[in-house]
Design a protein around this motif. Structure first.
Motif: not given
Length: 186
Positions: A85-91, A143-155, A159-161, A163-167
């Motif tokens: 789903r659409e997110r404001e990844v860099l925020k 499930a917590p591993a998936l949430v960690a991937v999603l949250q870590g993807g934001y981080v 850091a990279a500036g 959104a492709d990293v999150h994707t």
């Protein structure tokens, strides 16, 4: 939008951008266009307003997630809909970012909606994983591993500036799940 809602929405945005310490009552008032008297008419102080803002952000996260989880399709397709789903990844995630705020984490009342939201999200994903993968994987561990991937993807994206990293993080996690789903034939 009434005065109370303008204050809450302004606090939500500022907490997301600046964190708790960087969100002063004066900044909230300036952002919302509401005076000090009106602010203290609706809220006893900054912690009370911050709690209302965090609760609203948590509620919105759950509502948006549930829309994806309730879409038609297989459990894997519903998990995919949530992750894509659409997110404001860099925020960053408006709830996830609060876990990095020492003042929010030190206050049990402010931390509670953050903790409850991640508990809910993890549980909801575990239910879908259990339905999709039956006994192939431990849904309550995955499930917590998936949430960690999603949250870590934001981080990583911040850091990279990019959104492709999150994707890429999301694509990687979904690719792993797709392999298990293919084995199950779901």
């Amino acid at each position: 939008m009434d005065t109370r809602d303008r204050l809450i929405e302004s606090a939500r945005e500022l907490l997301w951008e600046r964190g708790y310490v960087g969100t002063s009552p004066k900044a909230i008032q300036a952002h919302s266009g509401v005076g000090q008297g009106s602010m203290y008419h609706h809220f006893t102080g900054k912690p009370d307003l911050a709690l209302a803002a965090i609760n609203r952000s948590a509620e919105e996260l759950r509502e948006r997630a549930e829309v994806a989880f309730a879409t038609p399709g297989t459990p894997f397709e519903r998990i995919t809909a949530y992750f894509r789903r659409e997110r404001e990844v860099l925020k960053g995630c408006p709830i996830g970012r609060l876990t990095q705020d020492p003042d929010v984490m030190a206050d049990p009342e402010l931390r509670k909606p953050v903790q409850e939201t991640f508990t809910w999200l993890t549980g909801r994903l575990a239910d879908l994983l259990a339905e999709a993968l039956e006994d192939t994987v431990d849904a309550h561990a995955t499930a917590p591993a998936l949430v960690a991937v999603l949250q870590g993807g934001y981080v990583l994206a911040r850091a990279a500036g990019s959104a492709d990293v999150h994707t890429r993080a999301v694509d990687g996690a979904l690719g792993l799940l797709a392999g298990y789903v293919a084995k199950e034939g779901n």
